[in-house]
Enzyme design. Structure first.
Site, PDB file in Angstrom:
ATOM      1  N   ILE A 476       0.834  -1.206   0.000  1.00 53.20           N
ATOM      2  CA  ILE A 476       0.000   0.000   0.000  1.00 53.20           C
ATOM      3  C   ILE A 476       0.864   1.249   0.000  1.00 53.20           C
ATOM      4  O   ILE A 476       0.658   2.174  -0.795  1.00 53.20           O
ATOM      5  CB  ILE A 476      -0.950  -0.003   1.218  1.00 53.20           C
ATOM      6  CG1 ILE A 476      -1.987  -1.120   1.082  1.00 53.20           C
ATOM      7  CG2 ILE A 476      -1.657   1.344   1.353  1.00 53.20           C
ATOM      8  CD1 ILE A 476      -2.860  -1.296   2.306  1.00 53.20           C
ATOM      9  N   THR A 556       0.181   0.580   8.199  1.00 49.89           N
ATOM     10  CA  THR A 556       0.383  -0.723   8.807  1.00 49.89           C
ATOM     11  C   THR A 556      -0.918  -1.215   9.451  1.00 49.89           C
ATOM     12  O   THR A 556      -1.935  -0.538   9.432  1.00 49.89           O
ATOM     13  CB  THR A 556       1.467  -0.654   9.893  1.00 49.89           C
ATOM     14  OG1 THR A 556       0.933  -0.001  11.056  1.00 49.89           O
ATOM     15  CG2 THR A 556       2.689   0.114   9.405  1.00 49.89           C
ATOM     16  N   LYS A 580      -6.956  -0.215  11.058  1.00 50.68           N
ATOM     17  CA  LYS A 580      -8.263  -0.242  11.728  1.00 50.68           C
ATOM     18  C   LYS A 580      -8.165  -0.330  13.251  1.00 50.68           C
ATOM     19  O   LYS A 580      -9.179  -0.222  13.949  1.00 50.68           O
ATOM     20  CB  LYS A 580      -9.082  -1.419  11.200  1.00 50.68           C
ATOM     21  CG  LYS A 580      -9.467  -1.306   9.742  1.00 50.68           C
ATOM     22  CD  LYS A 580     -10.279  -2.492   9.281  1.00 50.68           C
ATOM     23  CE  LYS A 580      -9.415  -3.674   8.933  1.00 50.68           C
ATOM     24  NZ  LYS A 580      -8.607  -3.494   7.723  1.00 50.68           N
ATOM     25  N   VAL A 610     -12.775   1.034   6.162  1.00 47.91           N
ATOM     26  CA  VAL A 610     -13.962   0.285   5.734  1.00 47.91           C
ATOM     27  C   VAL A 610     -14.109   0.440   4.227  1.00 47.91           C
ATOM     28  O   VAL A 610     -14.362   1.537   3.736  1.00 47.91           O
ATOM     29  CB  VAL A 610     -15.241   0.801   6.427  1.00 47.91           C
ATOM     30  CG1 VAL A 610     -16.451  -0.021   5.990  1.00 47.91           C
ATOM     31  CG2 VAL A 610     -15.086   0.776   7.941  1.00 47.91           C
ATOM     32  N   LEU A 614     -13.558   2.950  -1.153  1.00 46.04           N
ATOM     33  CA  LEU A 614     -14.981   3.291  -1.307  1.00 46.04           C
ATOM     34  C   LEU A 614     -15.381   4.393  -0.324  1.00 46.04           C
ATOM     35  O   LEU A 614     -14.936   4.412   0.819  1.00 46.04           O
ATOM     36  CB  LEU A 614     -15.851   2.055  -1.063  1.00 46.04           C
ATOM     37  CG  LEU A 614     -15.701   0.895  -2.043  1.00 46.04           C
ATOM     38  CD1 LEU A 614     -16.601  -0.266  -1.619  1.00 46.04           C
ATOM     39  CD2 LEU A 614     -16.053   1.339  -3.453  1.00 46.04           C
ATOM     40  N   GLY A 665      -3.871 -14.232  -2.857  1.00 44.38           N
ATOM     41  CA  GLY A 665      -3.519 -13.204  -1.891  1.00 44.38           C
ATOM     42  C   GLY A 665      -4.704 -12.431  -1.357  1.00 44.38           C
ATOM     43  O   GLY A 665      -4.536 -11.377  -0.729  1.00 44.38           O
ATOM     44  N   GLU A 668      -5.767 -13.626   4.402  1.00 41.30           N
ATOM     45  CA  GLU A 668      -4.552 -13.675   5.200  1.00 41.30           C
ATOM     46  C   GLU A 668      -3.891 -15.037   4.968  1.00 41.30           C
ATOM     47  O   GLU A 668      -4.541 -15.976   4.463  1.00 41.30           O
ATOM     48  CB  GLU A 668      -4.899 -13.509   6.681  1.00 41.30           C
ATOM     49  CG  GLU A 668      -5.493 -12.162   7.044  1.00 41.30           C
ATOM     50  CD  GLU A 668      -4.506 -11.025   6.856  1.00 41.30           C
ATOM     51  OE1 GLU A 668      -3.290 -11.242   7.080  1.00 41.30           O
ATOM     52  OE2 GLU A 668      -4.939  -9.918   6.462  1.00 41.30           O
ATOM     53  N   ASP A 679     -11.914  -9.457  11.098  1.00 41.18           N
ATOM     54  CA  ASP A 679     -11.685  -8.210  10.348  1.00 41.18           C
ATOM     55  C   ASP A 679     -13.005  -7.507  10.043  1.00 41.18           C
ATOM     56  O   ASP A 679     -13.105  -6.283  10.135  1.00 41.18           O
ATOM     57  CB  ASP A 679     -10.940  -8.526   9.048  1.00 41.18           C
ATOM     58  CG  ASP A 679     -10.531  -7.260   8.314  1.00 41.18           C
ATOM     59  OD1 ASP A 679      -9.846  -6.423   8.905  1.00 41.18           O
ATOM     60  OD2 ASP A 679     -10.935  -7.112   7.142  1.00 41.18           O
ATOM     61  N   LYS A 683     -14.588  -3.520  11.128  1.00 41.98           N
ATOM     62  CA  LYS A 683     -15.224  -2.570  10.218  1.00 41.98           C
ATOM     63  C   LYS A 683     -16.647  -2.234  10.678  1.00 41.98           C
ATOM     64  O   LYS A 683     -17.076  -1.073  10.611  1.00 41.98           O
ATOM     65  CB  LYS A 683     -15.240  -3.146   8.802  1.00 41.98           C
ATOM     66  CG  LYS A 683     -13.851  -3.364   8.220  1.00 41.98           C
ATOM     67  CD  LYS A 683     -13.913  -4.018   6.839  1.00 41.98           C
ATOM     68  CE  LYS A 683     -12.512  -4.262   6.282  1.00 41.98           C
ATOM     69  NZ  LYS A 683     -12.531  -4.894   4.960  1.00 41.98           N
ATOM     70  N   GLY A 798      -7.343  -4.163  -1.984  1.00 40.45           N
ATOM     71  CA  GLY A 798      -6.354  -3.985  -3.045  1.00 40.45           C
ATOM     72  C   GLY A 798      -5.509  -2.754  -2.803  1.00 40.45           C
ATOM     73  O   GLY A 798      -5.990  -1.726  -2.312  1.00 40.45           O
TER      74      GLY A 798
END
Length: 818
Positions: A476, A556, A580, A610, A614, A665, A668, A679, A683, A798
């Site tokens: 990222i 991270t 998060k 989240v 988007l 990928g 996890e 996860d 969110k 992504g």
């Protein structure tokens, strides 16, 4: 007649002197009549002061400084001159140096150097430089003569900062120039008192010398040649985006000089102002630049703020108490006591309640000023009518200056907004009724930050800068750096915004560069760094750099880094993060971070927590702010789970789909992290909190998707073995759903304060039915969107979309701060 003055930086080396000769020859070639004033070579005055001080202490090392002084001038003469000029100059210099050597030896013997003696010592700087340059001009074919300013400038005996006798001085100047038609090359800074005693006009006095000559001759113009392109909008050493001011009035120049503008020595303006002589500030190293014109004429643009300046170190004293209210003569007693002690007051401010008066002085005068004022108000202090004088040190004064501020409402508002958004606390405020300047007293540590913040606020035609500190340069982070680099020119051109990455760190190393890290080779720079990465050190360095419009990016998923968020926000540094942890851990921490950001007037953004890129959180907040009420939130919030259940259909084994998702990928390394809904829970917690619910992790009900044997498998390999055994279980779920015309989706739901996550079957009427690939979808049902819920859909994971989301937040923060 034009009067030109060249400062120490302009005559620092023989090459620079040759540049001045070229400038003066061009003036002579076009027929200009001029006289020229020179300062000592750059650094020489300080050297003379040092050697005098050492000699007065009995330190024999003064002689080493003297030898260096002598060598520098003799070497310069040999570099610049040829015979017969060289012999004449060397002889004159050697005579000067012999006198200076004997003078310093005398100081060494008596262990004392009075201001009278020191004025004579430091006069040798200007006398040497002007003498060398006069002969260099002669060698170049100009009809030039050396003129010792002690012949034409008369002063009192206030050694160190002598007061000029204007009438006598102007008379001498006129007589000298009537009798001598050649180009007079004048020593700056020095003058003479009655009896021929050498005096000096104070540091920067060479400018004053030139102004006196201009006024005495009623010159056409005065030109001050220095090392910058005129008067700058701010100190270019501190504000990289500062630029030269084309035109300013005498009053504006006076204010700029008072508040620390280094290119104008304050007394310089008075003689030319009295005679209405235009003054140019020009650059010796860029002679084609027009520089700055200072005159009585206003510029056509009528720019409200011309410049930003500062006084770097002051002390603020405050006299307060009930005994001040309504009592005539308090101010007269206060400032009279300071005047009697020879203490200059830089700034004064008093509230309309008359309860207190604050004033700023130089730090070395602060203790004396406090004692003087307390002595004057001794009776009131003992009676309890007045408090002991309060003194605050390590402060600076920053001022915005411009004659047209009075005509434009909102200038003060913009000033305080710019300071507030950068976490700069204002200790005191002063503004005259003329509105020529607005001055604020701030902590000295914030001076550079304030200058940059105000420059961004008032000179919007120039590009605004945001300073980015980034932790995490994996997929990222590296993608984000690539996007910043690719869009740099577009942002500058279309949005007047420059993103400057000034700090980078991976898990092992960190680098900082206040001027910006080169994004073409950041990997090599980071790899070559010797500084280990410790988040505490990174945060401390980020705070100590104290840059305006700063943003911290955390790419991270590290809990330790998130623990520093409040410290970062409290330092008035905005945050954008896909991490998060902070927003989904304890509710009290979540509230604390939001409150700190609001208190500091900065932004804490986590849209990418989240749905990656988007607009989920922003859409939710827009609904709430506009007065809508959220009734229900349903969401598919995991790209990996979306891919798994969008791909899972009767006839395809569930274990093979999960394995494919892992290979791509999407999940996890251990897919159970995704399939157990941990996860997704984070969110959902964040979305719930944005609606105002104080939701904690234990409040979210997760309906297990995996059988117990899969969840409890000792490792990933064992998990896949157990999952293969459970394929029949999942096949039956898919077939049962298909029989009803439905599909399986992992849904997070929030309704009536109840949060849950679990596998659901949805039919073709539900928005989730049409999901494909790894898309996320969030469905908001509200009072306004009850019949047809509001749907946000798109890639929920992504590197590209997540980085783009962070990039968007950087731009949002940059526009907010600037």
């Amino acid at each position: 007649m034009k009067v030109l003055k060249f400062g120490g930086s302009s005559v620092g080396t023989p090459d620079r002197i040759r540049g001045i000769v070229a400038i003066l020859k061009s003036y002579a070639d076009r027929g200009d009549h001029f006289t020229v004033v020179f300062s000592a070579f750059g650094g020489v005055t300080d050297s003379l002061i040092t050697m005098g001080g050492l000699a007065a202490k009995g330190d024999e090392s003064y002689y080493e400084h003297f030898l260096a002084f002598s060598k520098r001038h003799l070497d310069a003469a040999r570099d610049l001159l040829q015979e017969p000029y060289l012999s004449e100059v060397l002889s004159g210099l050697e005579n000067n140096h012999e006198v200076l050597k004997n003078l310093l030896y005398g100081i060494f013997l008596v262990r004392e150097a009075s201001t009278r003696t020191m004025d004579y010592v430091i006069s040798f700087g200007e006398r040497n430089s002007a003498f060398i340059i006069a002969h260099t001009l002669q060698q170049a074919g100009l009809n030039a003569s050396y003129l010792d300013a002690r012949k034409i400038i008369s002063t009192d005996k206030n050694f160190g900062n002598a007061k000029v006798d204007l009438a006598m001085t102007y008379g001498k100047i006129k007589k000298q120039y009537i009798q001598n038609s050649d180009i007079q090359v004048v020593t700056g800074f020095i003058a003479a008192a009655k009896g021929g005693l050498t005096t000096t006009l104070g540091r920067g006095g060479s400018d004053y010398t030139a102004a006196l000559i201009a006024a005495g001759l009623d010159a056409d113009s005065l030109e001050i040649w220095t090392d910058v392109d005129g008067v700058m909008t701010a100190d270019p050493r501190r504000v990289k985006k500062a630029f030269s001011i084309p035109v300013m009035t005498y009053a504006e120049a006076m204010e700029m000089s008072h508040f620390g503008a280094k290119v104008i020595y304050p007394p310089t303006i008075q003689p030319v102002l009295a005679k209405k002589i235009p003054m140019w500030i020009k650059n010796t190293f860029n002679p084609s630049h027009p520089g700055t014109l200072v005159s009585d004429k206003e510029d056509d643009v009528r720019t409200p703020v011309k410049g930003i300046s500062s006084i770097g170190n002051i002390a603020l004293l405050t006299l307060q108490g009930s005994g001040l209210f309504g009592v005539p003569g308090i101010a007269a007693r206060l400032f009279g006591s300071l005047a009697s002690a020879g203490i200059n007051v830089i700034l004064i401010t008093q509230g309309s309640s008359e309860h207190s008066i604050s004033f700023a002085v130089q730090p070395d005068k602060a203790v004396k000023a406090r004692k003087q004022v307390e002595k004057e108000f001794e009776h009131e202090v003992q009676s309890g009518l007045v408090d002991p004088v309060r003194m605050e040190a390590e402060l600076s004064v920053v001022a915005i200056i411009g004659e047209h501020m009075r005509y434009l409402p909102g200038i003060s508002g913009r000033l305080f907004q710019a300071l507030g958004q950068n976490g700069i606390n204002v200790v005191a405020i002063a503004q005259g009724s003329s509105e020529l300047n607005i001055s604020v007293v701030i902590n000295r540590a914030d001076e550079s930050k304030a200058l940059n913040a105000l420059h961004e606020a008032f000179f919007l035609s120039d590009t605004s800068v945001v300073n980015v500190f980034m932790v995490g340069v994996g997929l990222i982070g590296s993608t984000l750096l690539k996007q910043i680099k690719a869009h740099a020119e577009f942002l500058k051109k279309e949005h007047s915004l420059e993103i400057k990455v000034v700090g980078l760190a991976n898990s092992k190393k960190l680098i900082f560069n206040e001027n910006g890290i080169d994004l073409d080779n950041w990997r090599d720079q980071l790899s070559a760094s010797d500084t280990p990465m410790k988040i505490k050190d990174f945060v401390e360095r980020m705070k100590s750099m104290n840059l305006s419009s700063s943003i911290f990016i955390d790419n991270t998923a590290n809990e330790q880094i998130a623990q520093h968020y409040n410290e970062v926000l409290d330092a008035s540094i905005s945050i954008s993060t896909p991490n998060k942890v902070a927003a989904s851990s304890g509710y009290e921490l979540y509230l604390k971070l939001k409150k700190t950001a609001k208190k500091r007037g900065i932004l804490f953004l986590y849209e990418t927590n989240v749905g990656a890129g988007l607009p989920v959180i922003s859409t939710l907040n827009d609904l709430i702010v506009s007065g809508d009420r959220i009734l229900k939130i349903e969401a598919v919030l995991s790209g990996s789970l979306s891919f798994i259940f969008n791909s899972f259909k009767p006839g395809i084994s569930f274990s093979s789909i999960v394995l494919e998702a892992q290979k791509r990928g999407f999940t996890e390394p251990d897919p159970r992290v995704d399939l157990n809904g941990i996860d997704v829970r984070r969110k959902l917690i964040i979305l719930a909190r944005e609606t105002g619910l104080p939701l904690e992790a234990e409040d979210v009900v997760i309906h297990p998707v995996l059988p117990d044997a899969c969840r409890n498998a000792p490792n990933v390999e064992a998990f896949f073995a157990e999952l293969k055994q459970a394929d029949d279980h999942f096949t039956k779920l898919a077939e049962a759903a298909a029989a009803e015309g439905k599909v399986l989706r992992m849904v997070a739901s929030l309704e009536n304060g109840i949060a849950s996550i679990g596998l659901q079957s949805v039919d073709a009427t539900h928005p989730f039915y049409q999901l494909s690939g790894s898309d996320n979808m969030i469905v908001f049902t509200s009072e306004r969107y009850k019949e047809r819920p509001l749907v946000v859909r798109g890639p929920g994971a992504g590197a590209e979309v997540t980085a783009a989301g962070i990039f968007s937040e950087i731009i949002k923060i940059g526009n907010y701060l600037n």
